[in-house]
Design an enzyme around this catalytic site. Structure first.
Site, short mmCIF file in Angstrom:
data_model
loop_
_atom_site.label_atom_id
_atom_site.label_comp_id
_atom_site.label_asym_id
_atom_site.label_seq_id
_atom_site.Cartn_x
_atom_site.Cartn_y
_atom_site.Cartn_z
N LYS A 191 -13.20 -3.57 8.43
CA LYS A 191 -12.49 -4.57 7.29
C LYS A 191 -13.49 -6.12 7.14
CE LYS A 191 -9.22 -7.67 10.21
NZ LYS A 191 -7.22 -7.99 10.27
N ARG A 226 7.58 -10.85 5.45
CA ARG A 226 6.93 -11.27 6.16
C ARG A 226 7.67 -11.58 6.96
NH1 ARG A 226 0.40 -9.59 6.29
NH2 ARG A 226 1.40 -8.18 4.70
N HIS A 235 -8.02 -1.31 0.80
CA HIS A 235 -6.72 -2.30 -0.05
C HIS A 235 -7.93 -3.48 -0.05
CE1 HIS A 235 -4.08 -0.67 2.76
NE2 HIS A 235 -5.17 0.03 3.56
N ASP A 283 -2.85 -7.68 -4.80
CA ASP A 283 -3.49 -6.89 -4.06
C ASP A 283 -3.89 -6.05 -5.00
OD1 ASP A 283 -3.28 -5.42 -1.45
OD2 ASP A 283 -1.26 -4.94 -1.61
N GLN A 303 0.83 -10.69 -2.87
CA GLN A 303 -0.71 -10.58 -2.97
C GLN A 303 -0.93 -10.20 -3.68
OE1 GLN A 303 -0.10 -7.64 -0.24
NE2 GLN A 303 -1.01 -9.09 1.28
N HIS A 357 -5.41 -1.71 -4.40
CA HIS A 357 -6.68 -0.43 -4.35
C HIS A 357 -6.91 0.43 -4.69
CE1 HIS A 357 -2.50 -1.92 -1.62
NE2 HIS A 357 -3.35 -1.65 -0.52
N CYS A 373 0.49 -1.13 0.22
CA CYS A 373 0.33 0.25 -0.14
C CYS A 373 0.77 1.55 -0.10
CB CYS A 373 -0.63 0.71 0.88
SG CYS A 373 -0.22 -0.95 2.62
#
Length: 648
Positions: A475, A373, A521, A393, A391, A395, A344
RNA sequence: GCUGCUGUAGCUCAGUGGUAGAGCGCGUCAUUGGUAAUGACGAGGUCGGGAGUUCAAUUCUCCCUAGCAGCACCA
């Protein structure tokens, strides 16, 4: 004495003195029911037979045939019986808590020495003795001071702490199984003999923190599985065996998909077969996202600490980040960087390039973002929980008014994809405001409602996880289940106004002024690694044809069919099918067995007849029968079967 | 990270204070066989890494590391 009226399931009512126990009611109906009774349901509440009933109520007497209360009681009583057995075997052990869980129960103990697997057999034996004693269960309500004194005298400090945490106005209930005593809210069976002695099994020993707090003592937890009869237990154990066969770690090896090794813990070495699944899935997601109005970007892996400090991640997560120090020749100081743990902040950097107008919103930005991570060692699990992952991912930069519709659009997007990938059973969890949070209650009210409305509008129920939201916004979690029922968060959607603020994202509104966008997200699969793990377990390795790494094996029965086999494979490859030949000097039985175990969806066997007639003998995975088809027909059929669902 | 358990051939697993074994897989040869294992022969292991005890350690002890189960964590 006051009279009360109890109404039974069939609508009939009887009158009794107030304070009558459910046991007495059962006895009033028949002596056989009194014997068989295990509990009652009073106005919907699960009721111990010994508890008094003081007011007009609806009542049902439960027996072992009533599965839900029966399982609850059997498991709950077994927790007590196990704790008693443990204290009889080792009197110095302190007892703590022992709740009922899915398929059984556990009880946590504090004991200096570790329990060993052999102890389980001894405990089970003692438990069976206790059950065979058929000792009565009885209960009393005590006041707090007396209960606390009692446990202090007994040397059970955990129980004292438990009582102290129970709200003051709640009565404390004490239970006795024979002479053995425990603090418990009940209800329980009438006597230990009502527990089926052959319906339970002690499963495992593990550590667990007292009160779930990692700063406190680690206790020893013993898990048990229990059912109302032997058959139920047997079926449960069989299900566990079957589930173990679907384990993605086992199938990953057997299907030659990937491996992991000591030098790179928590990271995946993808083999050609596994990488085929991965790229096929990624290609699919890329097409899907384009169709869904996303623009795709790509951002750096190694990013200076300053950005993580600004985004707030450094403070909260530095212990979980892979730190990379760069010592450049001319640099006076080392430059501290981190492998990106999420995408992000980088996406905001892309957003911040050039002026954005309200006309640009909603802006849907996606990246197959490779993240690292430093997950705690104990959290690692196959390819489901790893330290290096990618991911899918994205946004969505949008206005507050667009949040609800963008969420609804996303849920529909995710729903279509999960359905195409063969998942029918998935859940949504809505996490609401935590205690530590930013933003006004009015904003939280609006955002939580927006997410809930979007779920309903997309036609999905959801569970609320109170207080589990991020500090900056609520979320949604989209949860899938693995082979043995463990839940894994895959998709997610989080509302965030905090990061756009910290990283100075803005757009020019219709009014000509600068405004701050909201950011959603969102991830659909979550991480490719985890999702593929789930996919393998869901399908027990028998992936949908378009995802299967090896879609067709053309196996010869005689070597005279070799040339034709090569011709068949070429024809299949020409229409995009992943086909291989097996020309080995082996019997067809052997080849069929091997490729079936390898989960290849189609085996085409070729012998003299097929060569002669330009046909193939088709065997589908999971079927024992075969069929004969012309070459042209099977090429067309398999070409279609191998096509991703979005391209049909 | 915490508690407990585990690490022996590519895989699944036996085994022992005196430097190891099975089945499958792999290789070679024979076999051309019609839908879930053809036969014979052969190769293959510093017993996770390091240290200690011992005449001698794969075996016993300690440390490290990885995996498994659970707990805690999961931006």
């Amino acid at each position: 004495m006051a009279q009360i009226s109890l109404t039974f399931l069939d609508g009939n009512a009887r009158h009794y003195d107030a304070g009558i126990t459910a046991a007495a009611v059962a006895a009033d109906i028949s002596s056989s029911l009194a014997k068989k009774a295990i509990s009652a349901t009073v106005n919907g509440a699960h009721w111990d037979l010994q508890w008094p009933i003081d007011a007009d109520s609806a009542i049902a007497i439960n027996t072992m045939k009533d599965d839900e209360p029966a399982l609850e009681l059997v498991r709950h009583d077994l927790a007590h019986i196990m704790a008693r057995a443990v204290q009889e075997l080792w009197p110095d052990v302190q007892v703590t808590i022992g709740p009922v869980i899915k398929d059984g129960w556990y009880y946590d103990f504090d004991r200096k020495e570790a329990f060993v697997p052999d102890d389980l057999a001894a405990i089970e034996k003692k438990m069976k003795e206790i059950i065979n004693k058929r000792e009565p269960v009885r209960t009393e309500i005590w006041d707090r001071a007396r209960a606390i004194q009692f446990y202090q005298d007994k040397g059970e400090p955990y129980k004292v702490e438990l009582i102290e945490s129970i709200p003051g106005d709640e009565p404390l209930r004490m239970y006795w199984h024979g002479d053995w005593q425990d603090l418990c809210r009940g209800p329980h069976l009438q006597h230990t003999g009502q527990v089926p002695a052959d319906g339970f099994k002690l499963m495992s020993i593990a550590g667990a923190y007292w009160r779930g707090d990692s700063d406190r003592t680690m206790l020893q937890r013993i898990y048990g599985a229990a059912f109302t009869n032997k058959e139920g237990l047997k079926q449960h154990l069989h299900r566990l065996e079957e589930a173990a066969k679907r384990d993605h770690r086992k199938l990953g090896r057997e299907m030659n998909l990937f491996h992991m090794q000591e030098e790179a813990p928590g990271q995946v070495f993808w083999h050609p077969n596994g990488w085929t699944i991965y790229t096929e899935l990624q290609d699919y997601m890329r097409r899907r996202q384009r169709a869904g109005g996303y623009v795709e970007v790509n951002t750096p892996q190694v990013v200076n600490r300053q950005l993580w400090e600004k985004s707030g991640h450094w403070e909260a997560y530095q212990d979980n980040m892979f730190i990379v120090e760069v010592d450049e020749d001319h640099a006076r100081e080392k430059s501290i960087n981190a492998l990106k743990p999420m995408n992000c902040p980088c996406h905001i950097q892309v957003f911040n390039q050039g002026m954005k107008s309200y006309r640009d919103l909603p802006l849907r930005m996606a990246e197959f973002g490779s993240c690292n991570r430093y997950e705690p060692s104990g959290a690692l699990h196959g390819i489901m929980r790893v330290r290096g992952f990618t991911q899918d991912d994205g946004h969505i930069f949008c206005t507050e008014e667009q949040i609800e519709s963008e969420t609804e659009t996303f849920i529909a997007f995710l729903d279509a994809i999960y359905t195409e990938l063969g998942f029918t059973n998935w859940a949504i969890k809505l996490s609401t405001r935590p205690e530590k949070r930013i933003g006004s209650d009015a904003t939280w009210d609006h955002l939580e409602a927006a997410l809930g409305n979007a779920c309903r509008a997309a036609g999905h129920e959801f569970d609320i996880q109170e207080g589990e939201g991020a500090f900056y916004g609520p979320k949604l979690e989209f949860v899938l289940t693995d082979a043995i029922g463990r839940e894994w968060q895959c998709g997610t959607l989080q509302v965030d106004s905090n990061m756009p603020e910290r990283l100075d994202a803005s757009y020019v509104g219709q009014d000509g002024n600068k405004h701050q966008p909201f950011m959603l997200h969102r991830a659909t699969l979550g991480s490719f690694e985890r999702f593929i793990g789930i996919l393998i377990e869901e399908h027990a390795g028998k992936l949908p044809v378009w995802l299967a790494p090896r879609q067709v094996v053309v196996a010869t029965i005689i070597s005279d069919a070799d040339d034709y086999a090569l011709e068949v494979v070429a024809a299949l490859k020409a229409v995009g099918v992943r086909a291989e030949v097996d020309l080995r000097n082996e019997k067809i039985n052997y080849k069929v067995r091997e490729h079936s175990l390898g989960k290849v969806p189609f085996i085409l066997a070729l012998g003299a007849r097929e060569v002669e007639e330009k046909t193939v003998s088709v065997r589908r995975l999971g079927e024992n029968k075969t069929s004969v088809t012309s070459l042209a027909e099977i090429v067309a059929e398999l070409g279609k079967a191998a096509t991703p669902p979005d391209q049909l």
